[in-house]
Write an enzyme that holds these catalytic residues in place. Structure first.
Site, short mmCIF file in Angstrom:
data_model
loop_
_atom_site.label_atom_id
_atom_site.label_comp_id
_atom_site.label_asym_id
_atom_site.label_seq_id
_atom_site.Cartn_x
_atom_site.Cartn_y
_atom_site.Cartn_z
N CYS A 1 -9.79 -8.76 0.49
CA CYS A 1 -9.74 -10.20 0.74
C CYS A 1 -10.83 -10.62 1.72
CB CYS A 1 -8.40 -10.61 1.32
SG CYS A 1 -7.05 -10.07 0.30
N GLN B 1 0.83 -1.21 0.00
CA GLN B 1 0.00 0.00 0.00
C GLN B 1 0.85 1.26 0.00
OE1 GLN B 1 -3.18 0.13 -0.47
NE2 GLN B 1 -3.67 -2.04 -0.20
N THR C 1 9.09 -19.07 -16.74
CA THR C 1 9.31 -18.08 -17.80
C THR C 1 8.74 -16.74 -17.37
OG1 THR C 1 9.21 -19.84 -19.43
CG2 THR C 1 8.88 -17.59 -20.25
#
Ligand code: PLP
Length: 384
Positions: A327, A177, A240
C-alpha cells in the site's frame, strides 16, 4: 524470476481457480434464488463456509465472506465498536496496517471514539503491562495484529485476549499475514488466537484471488454492518455473495500445507537467509523481533544506501521484492511501521522486505542473498 514479495500477494493456486470456474460459468445462479440453479449456488457457498469453519474451528455461522482484508478489518472494528455499548474507547498500536489505522481514524473523527495507541519498542513489540494499564471500564475493543506485514513481529495474542477479556472488552486481530503460517483455530484451546472475538483473513495472501476474504466474528456478537441491503451473510454483510471466490478461498485453504511443520520449515529457510544477508552485507540491519516473528518475513534496512535504487538493482537481477507494505510502495514516505519503531526516517527509507511462500526454496534464497550483496555493492559504488 525469484518472487519474494508474497506478503504483497501470492499467485492463485490452480486448484482454487479450477474450483471457482463452474461458479463463474454454467453455475451462475444467485444463492438467494429458490430455484435449482440458486440452490446449487447456495449449497456451494455453504460448503465453502463449512470447510473454512472447519479450518478455523468455529461454527460456520460465525464467518462472513468479504472482499478481503481491508473490508474485514473495517467490518470487525467498526461493526463491533458501533454495536457495543460498553463505551467509546479502543486500544491499538501504530504498527497496524492502514486498514486498521484508517478505520480507527474514522471512528475517532466521525463517531467520537478515543483511541489509546500502545507504544512499541525498536522491534515492534508492545508492552503487556502498558496494555493492562490502558484497559478501562469503557474500553470496547482491542485491535492488534497477529503478525506484522512489514517487519514480521508477532503480538502475544493469548495474553492480550486474557487481559482484555478480564475487563469485559473484545479483541479483534488482523491475521491477514499470519493465516497459513500460524495455527489460527479460534476454537481450539492452546492456539495463540483461542477465544479471540474477531479475526480477519484475506484470500490473496493464501493462494486465492484478490478480492476474496473471510472474517470471523464470534457467535452472535452484535455487529453494525457496513453494507445495508438484502441481509445476506446473516445480516452482517448485504450483497449477493461471490460464490466463485468463496469456493476458491475454501479450496486454497484446503491446499495449504500442514501449518506447524510448514512454519518450522519456512522459518529455518528464513533464518538461513537472514544470516547470509547479515554476514555478507555490513550495512544490513534486520528489522522486527529476531525470534517472535512471521516465518516468511525478513526485512532489513541498509543505512546510507538508496532503497529505491536497491529495489531496482534487485529486480534487474531477477529478484522481486518490495520496500515494505504494498500500500505504501511507490510513495516517498518512510514506512509508518518503522517510524513507530523509532527508526529514523532516512534509515526507514532504505528498507527492503523479502517475503517467502510455501514454494520458496533454499536455492532461490541463496541466489537472492547473493543478488542482494551484488546489488548493495553496486548501489554503494553509485553513492546515495
Ligand atoms: N492487513 C494486513 C496486515 C495486510 O498485510 C493487508 C494487505 O497487505 C491488509 C490488511 C489488506 O488486505 P487486502 O489487500 O485483502 O484488502
Amino acid at each position: 524470476m525469484i518472487y519474494l514479495d508474497n506478503a504483497a500477494t501470492t499467485p492463485v493456486v490452480p486448484a482454487a481457480l479450477e474450483a471457482a470456474w463452474p461458479w463463474l460459468t454454467a453455475e451462475f445462479g444467485n444463492p438467494s434464488s429458490t430455484h435449482e440453479l440458486g440452490l446449487r449456488a447456495k449449497t456451494a457457498l455453504e460448503s465453502a463456509r463449512s470447510r473454512i469453519a472447519n479450518w478455523l474451528d468455529c461454527p460456520a455461522s460465525d464467518l462472513v465472506f468479504t472482499s478481503g482484508g481491508t473490508e474485514g478489518d473495517n467490518l470487525a472494528i467498526t461493526g463491533l465498536a458501533l454495536a457495543n455499548l460498553r463505551g467509546k474507547h479502543i486500544i491499538s498500536a501504530k504498527t497496524e496496517h492502514e486498514a486498521v489505522l484508517e478505520t480507527l481514524d474514522y471512528l475517532e473523527r466521525v463517531h467520537g471514539f478515543e483511541i489509546t495507541w500502545l507504544n512499541v519498542d525498536h522491534q515492534g513489540n508492545i508492552d503487556l503491562a502498558e496494555l493492562g494499564k490502558a484497559l478501562r471500564s469503557d474500553t470496547t475493543l482491542v485491535t492488534l495484529m497477529l503478525a506484522n506485514n512489514e517487519i514480521g513481529t508477532t503480538h502475544p495474542l493469548s495474553q492480550i485476549i486474557q487481559a482484555t477479556h478480564a475487563v469485559g472488552a473484545l479483541v479483534h486481530t488482523d491475521a491477514v499475514q499470519a493465516a497459513g503460517c500460524f495455527d489460527v483455530r479460534v476454537g481450539k484451546n492452546g492456539t495463540v488466537v483461542a477465544g479471540v472475538d474477531a479475526l480477519t483473513i484475506s484470500g490473496h495472501k493464501l493462494g486465492a484471488p484478490k478480492g476474496s476474504g473471510v472474517t470471523y466474528i464470534r457467535g452472535r456478537l452484535a455487529v453494525e454492518p457496513l453494507l445495508h441491503g438484502g441481509g445476506q451473510e446473516f445480516g452482517r454483510r448485504s450483497g449477493t455473495e461471490n460464490v466463485a471466490w468463496a469456493v476458491a478461498l475454501a479450496t486454497a485453504i484446503d491446499s495449504l500445507p500442514e501449518v506447524l511443520s510448514e512454519a518450522a520449515r519456512v522459518s529455518a529457510l528464513r533464518d538461513e537467509f537472514i544470516s547470509q544477508v547479515l554476514s555478507s552485507i555490513p550495512q544490513a540491519q534486520l528489522t522486527g523481533n529476531p525470534t517472535d516473528r512471521h516465518p516468511g518475513i525478513a526485512s532489513f534496512t541498509f543505512a546510507g544506501l538508496n532503497g529505491e535504487t536497491l529495489l531496482l538493482e534487485l529486480e534487474q537481477r531477477g529478484v522481486i521484492v518490495s520496500s515494505g507494505s504494498a500500500c505504501a510502495a511507490g510513495s516517498d514516505d518512510p514506512s509508518h511501521v518503522l517510524i513507530a519503531c523509532g527508526i529514523e526516517a532516512e534509515v526507514a527509507q532504505t528498507s527492503v522486505r523479502f517475503s517467502l511462500s510455501h514454494s520458496t526454496t533454499a536455492e532461490e534464497l541463496s541466489t537472492a542473498a547473493a543478488a542482494l550483496a551484488d546489488a548493495v555493492a553496486s548501489v554503494s559504488g553509485l553513492g546515495t
